[in-house]
Design an enzyme around this catalytic site. Structure first.
Site, PDB file in Angstrom:
ATOM      1  N   GLU A  46       3.036 -41.569  11.164  1.00  0.00           N
ATOM      2  CA  GLU A  46       4.454 -41.678  11.510  1.00  0.00           C
ATOM      3  C   GLU A  46       4.712 -42.370  12.838  1.00  0.00           C
ATOM      4  O   GLU A  46       5.807 -42.871  13.057  1.00  0.00           O
ATOM      5  CB  GLU A  46       5.111 -40.295  11.521  1.00  0.00           C
ATOM      6  CG  GLU A  46       5.235 -39.714  10.141  1.00  0.00           C
ATOM      7  CD  GLU A  46       6.140 -38.495  10.081  1.00  0.00           C
ATOM      8  OE1 GLU A  46       6.742 -38.124  11.102  1.00  0.00           O
ATOM      9  OE2 GLU A  46       6.237 -37.925   8.980  1.00  0.00           O
ATOM     10  N   GLU A  57      12.883 -43.424  13.714  1.00  0.00           N
ATOM     11  CA  GLU A  57      12.654 -43.786  15.122  1.00  0.00           C
ATOM     12  C   GLU A  57      11.599 -42.847  15.673  1.00  0.00           C
ATOM     13  O   GLU A  57      11.405 -41.746  15.143  1.00  0.00           O
ATOM     14  CB  GLU A  57      13.936 -43.627  15.943  1.00  0.00           C
ATOM     15  CG  GLU A  57      15.085 -44.523  15.552  1.00  0.00           C
ATOM     16  CD  GLU A  57      16.314 -44.243  16.412  1.00  0.00           C
ATOM     17  OE1 GLU A  57      16.255 -44.559  17.618  1.00  0.00           O
ATOM     18  OE2 GLU A  57      17.287 -43.700  15.877  1.00  0.00           O
ATOM     19  N   GLU A 104      -0.820 -37.131  10.009  1.00  0.00           N
ATOM     20  CA  GLU A 104       0.631 -37.341   9.990  1.00  0.00           C
ATOM     21  C   GLU A 104       1.123 -37.921  11.314  1.00  0.00           C
ATOM     22  O   GLU A 104       1.995 -38.784  11.339  1.00  0.00           O
ATOM     23  CB  GLU A 104       1.367 -36.037   9.673  1.00  0.00           C
ATOM     24  CG  GLU A 104       1.289 -35.638   8.216  1.00  0.00           C
ATOM     25  CD  GLU A 104       2.133 -36.511   7.296  1.00  0.00           C
ATOM     26  OE1 GLU A 104       3.022 -37.242   7.771  1.00  0.00           O
ATOM     27  OE2 GLU A 104       1.899 -36.455   6.073  1.00  0.00           O
ATOM     28  N   GLY A 114       5.331 -35.140  11.173  1.00  0.00           N
ATOM     29  CA  GLY A 114       4.626 -34.234  10.273  1.00  0.00           C
ATOM     30  C   GLY A 114       4.910 -34.549   8.829  1.00  0.00           C
ATOM     31  O   GLY A 114       5.651 -35.474   8.503  1.00  0.00           O
ATOM     32  N   ASP A 149      15.357 -27.501   2.167  1.00  0.00           N
ATOM     33  CA  ASP A 149      16.100 -28.703   1.798  1.00  0.00           C
ATOM     34  C   ASP A 149      17.118 -28.286   0.748  1.00  0.00           C
ATOM     35  O   ASP A 149      16.758 -27.826  -0.333  1.00  0.00           O
ATOM     36  CB  ASP A 149      15.153 -29.765   1.252  1.00  0.00           C
ATOM     37  CG  ASP A 149      15.878 -31.017   0.794  1.00  0.00           C
ATOM     38  OD1 ASP A 149      16.948 -31.331   1.350  1.00  0.00           O
ATOM     39  OD2 ASP A 149      15.370 -31.680  -0.134  1.00  0.00           O
TER      40      ASP A 149
END
Length: 151
Positions: free
Chosen positions: A66, A117, A62, A46, A84
């Protein structure tokens, strides 16, 4: 009467973002985050929405950026807060993550963009403690599984 829209651009505001929740059989697609928030933790692909983009368009975009996986947006599952913080605990950014359930169309995951990953994981892996998960991943996966059963 409507409240006036603030033009004070110096005041921080939450950032709209999406996560693509994709279950295929008994597996769920997860990525390990390369960037804050949640660096190194496993979660759903995302990111930030683009101006004028719908929730569904953002989730599908997204997902592909990704992981290289193509999907079709089905429904909004829920909305979450993601914070964050710096090393001292000060809030740097506040994201509102809208979880969009998607159906797999094609492709196998290859990490790209801000994913370190990417891979398919059995749903039981989310509960056995082998993966360091972002907040709410298990709960959102359970919502998606429940929605899939109902539909």
């Amino acid at each position: 009467m409507q409240a006036p829209v603030s033009t004070d651009s110096s005041k921080p505001i939450p950032i709209a973002a999406v996560i693509a929740v994709l279950i295929r059989g008994d597996e769920i697609l997860l990525v390990s985050r390369k960037n804050p928030p949640d660096v190194g933790l496993w979660g759903f692909p995302g990111g930030k929405m683009e101006f004028g983009e719908s929730l569904e368009q953002a989730a599908v975009r997204e997902l592909f950026e990704e992981t290289g996986v193509r999907g079709v947006a089905q429904q909004v599952l829920t909305a979450l807060n993601a914070y964050d913080r710096d090393a001292q605990g000060e809030l740097r950014q506040h994201f509102i993550l809208v979880a969009v359930q998607c159906a797999w169309q094609s492709g196998e995951p290859v990490a790209a963009d801000d994913a370190e990953e990417a891979g398919w994981f059995r749903l039981q892996t989310l509960t056995d403690g082998t993966l360091a998960l972002s907040q709410d991943v298990l709960e959102v996966a359970q919502m998606a599984l429940q929605a899939q059963i109902i539909n």
